[in-house]
Enzyme design. Sequence first.
Site, short mmCIF file in Angstrom:
data_model
loop_
_atom_site.label_atom_id
_atom_site.label_comp_id
_atom_site.label_asym_id
_atom_site.label_seq_id
_atom_site.Cartn_x
_atom_site.Cartn_y
_atom_site.Cartn_z
N ARG A 226 -24.86 -10.24 -18.85
CA ARG A 226 -24.25 -9.87 -20.14
C ARG A 226 -23.23 -10.94 -20.54
NH1 ARG A 226 -19.89 -4.94 -18.76
NH2 ARG A 226 -18.14 -6.37 -18.51
N TYR B 244 -5.40 -13.66 -12.76
CA TYR B 244 -6.50 -14.36 -13.43
C TYR B 244 -6.13 -15.82 -13.75
CZ TYR B 244 -10.01 -15.39 -17.01
OH TYR B 244 -11.02 -15.96 -17.74
N LYS C 273 -8.08 -19.26 -12.45
CA LYS C 273 -8.81 -20.21 -13.31
C LYS C 273 -8.21 -21.61 -13.22
CE LYS C 273 -12.09 -17.52 -14.80
NZ LYS C 273 -13.51 -17.79 -14.54
N GLY D 137 -11.32 -20.04 -25.02
CA GLY D 137 -10.29 -19.10 -25.44
C GLY D 137 -10.93 -17.72 -25.45
N1 LIG Z 1 -14.70 -13.52 -22.63
C1 LIG Z 1 -13.65 -14.33 -22.68
O1 LIG Z 1 -12.79 -14.25 -23.59
C2 LIG Z 1 -13.48 -15.41 -21.65
C3 LIG Z 1 -12.55 -16.43 -21.88
C4 LIG Z 1 -12.39 -17.43 -20.93
C5 LIG Z 1 -13.16 -17.43 -19.77
N2 LIG Z 1 -14.04 -16.42 -19.57
C6 LIG Z 1 -14.82 -16.43 -18.32
O2 LIG Z 1 -16.20 -16.38 -18.63
C7 LIG Z 1 -16.89 -15.66 -17.63
C8 LIG Z 1 -17.70 -14.52 -18.25
O3 LIG Z 1 -16.85 -13.70 -19.02
P1 LIG Z 1 -17.43 -12.48 -19.89
O4 LIG Z 1 -16.40 -12.15 -20.90
O5 LIG Z 1 -18.81 -12.80 -20.32
O6 LIG Z 1 -17.44 -11.32 -18.78
P2 LIG Z 1 -18.22 -9.92 -18.76
O7 LIG Z 1 -17.36 -8.99 -17.99
O8 LIG Z 1 -18.67 -9.50 -20.12
O9 LIG Z 1 -19.53 -10.25 -17.89
C9 LIG Z 1 -19.39 -10.65 -16.55
C10 LIG Z 1 -20.72 -10.54 -15.83
O10 LIG Z 1 -20.47 -10.89 -14.45
C11 LIG Z 1 -21.08 -9.93 -13.62
N3 LIG Z 1 -20.37 -9.82 -12.34
C12 LIG Z 1 -19.21 -9.15 -12.08
N4 LIG Z 1 -18.92 -9.22 -10.77
C13 LIG Z 1 -19.90 -9.96 -10.20
C14 LIG Z 1 -20.17 -10.37 -8.87
N5 LIG Z 1 -19.36 -10.01 -7.85
N6 LIG Z 1 -21.25 -11.14 -8.64
C15 LIG Z 1 -22.08 -11.48 -9.65
N7 LIG Z 1 -21.91 -11.09 -10.93
C16 LIG Z 1 -20.82 -10.36 -11.20
C17 LIG Z 1 -21.01 -8.63 -14.41
O11 LIG Z 1 -21.97 -7.68 -13.93
C18 LIG Z 1 -21.29 -9.12 -15.81
O12 LIG Z 1 -22.67 -9.16 -16.10
C19 LIG Z 1 -15.83 -15.20 -16.62
O13 LIG Z 1 -15.73 -16.13 -15.57
C20 LIG Z 1 -14.55 -15.21 -17.46
O14 LIG Z 1 -13.40 -15.36 -16.67
C21 LIG Z 1 -14.22 -15.41 -20.47
#
Ligand SMILES: NC(=O)c1ccc[n+]([C@@H]2O[C@H](COP(=O)([O-])OP(=O)(O)OC[C@H]3O[C@@H](n4cnc5c(N)ncnc54)[C@H](O)[C@@H]3O)[C@@H](O)[C@H]2O)c1
Length: 261
Positions: free
Chosen positions: A26, A167, A171, A198
């Site tokens: 997702r 967090y 990162k 972001g």
């Molecule tokens: N969404 C944001 O604003 C944002 C901003 C900066 C960085 N990020 C980084 O981007 C990445 C994805 O973020 P997102 O918003 O899509 O997150 P999300 O929570 O929507 O999706 C995360 C996915 O990772 C999977 N997951 C969780 N634990 C897991 C594990 N132990 N092993 C394998 N899979 C696992 C979940 O099942 C999920 O499908 C993360 O590393 C997050 O820190 C996100």
Amino acid sequence: MTDVSEYLRGLFGLEGRRALVTGGGRGIGRGLSLALARAGAAVVVTDVDRDGATEVARAIEDAGGRAVALEMDCMEESSVVRGVAGAASELGGLDILVNNAGVYPLHTLEDMEQELFDDVYRLNVRGTFLCTREAVKAMRESGGGGAILNLASGAGKRGLQPGLGAYGPSKAAVIQFTRNAAVEFAPDGIRVNAIAPGFVRTEGTDPLFAGGLGEQLLAHQPLKIIGTPEDLVGIAIALLSQAGSFVTGATYVIDGGFLLL
Ligand SMILES: NC(=O)c1ccc[n+]([C@@H]2O[C@H](COP(=O)([O-])OP(=O)(O)OC[C@H]3O[C@@H](n4cnc5c(N)ncnc54)[C@H](O)[C@@H]3O)[C@@H](O)[C@H]2O)c1
């Protein structure tokens, strides 16, 4: 002159490449999995949530791409070892890894249990290390170099807001890990880069947006864009393709200018 699409395909095309995405079921992982497939790569979509991975792999196949779903928990070494080896054997090798799986619980430091802090590091930092270590073995066996993309965050560069005390440092560690891994694997022709998004609207951040994050963001972000996973795709593909052949150890901020103010 060659035609434009041929030229761009040479730079950004991923035909014949074999990719593994973690947390691909997702959000950003889903968006990047679909994009890699559209650019021509065969993709193993991995996630601890098997149903999510299966849905994304199916969406890729329905659109005419090649994908396989695999359950893999990046917090468990045995699962990562098995998953990466299984992905490489399924695709006949591995060229690309996207270390996307990550968690971002909002919690103030003063009353944070050590288990929560550990869990954030266990997935965001140790999981990135484990997947990289195993993927590099598979890339070496595949013989043709490789490219790794880590998901960092603007929170790894600034304090941003209360609640990111586990967090943010995790990162920042991903940003430094990217540099160390880039140095170590350069002799193998394996490039390691990161993107630092972001706020991006995903299933994971939806609750924050419901709490008014969108309005706050637009007040402080120069481009006035609520980011989506698709907004990360162009730079991600550039870093993973021939276009990024001279780039390693870098972290690209993709945030509509949020960190500028
Ligand atoms: N969404 C944001 O604003 C944002 C901003 C900066 C960085 N990020 C980084 O981007 C990445 C994805 O973020 P997102 O918003 O899509 O997150 P999300 O929570 O929507 O999706 C995360 C996915 O990772 C999977 N997951 C969780 N634990 C897991 C594990 N132990 N092993 C394998 N899979 C696992 C979940 O099942 C999920 O499908 C993360 O590393 C997050 O820190 C996100």
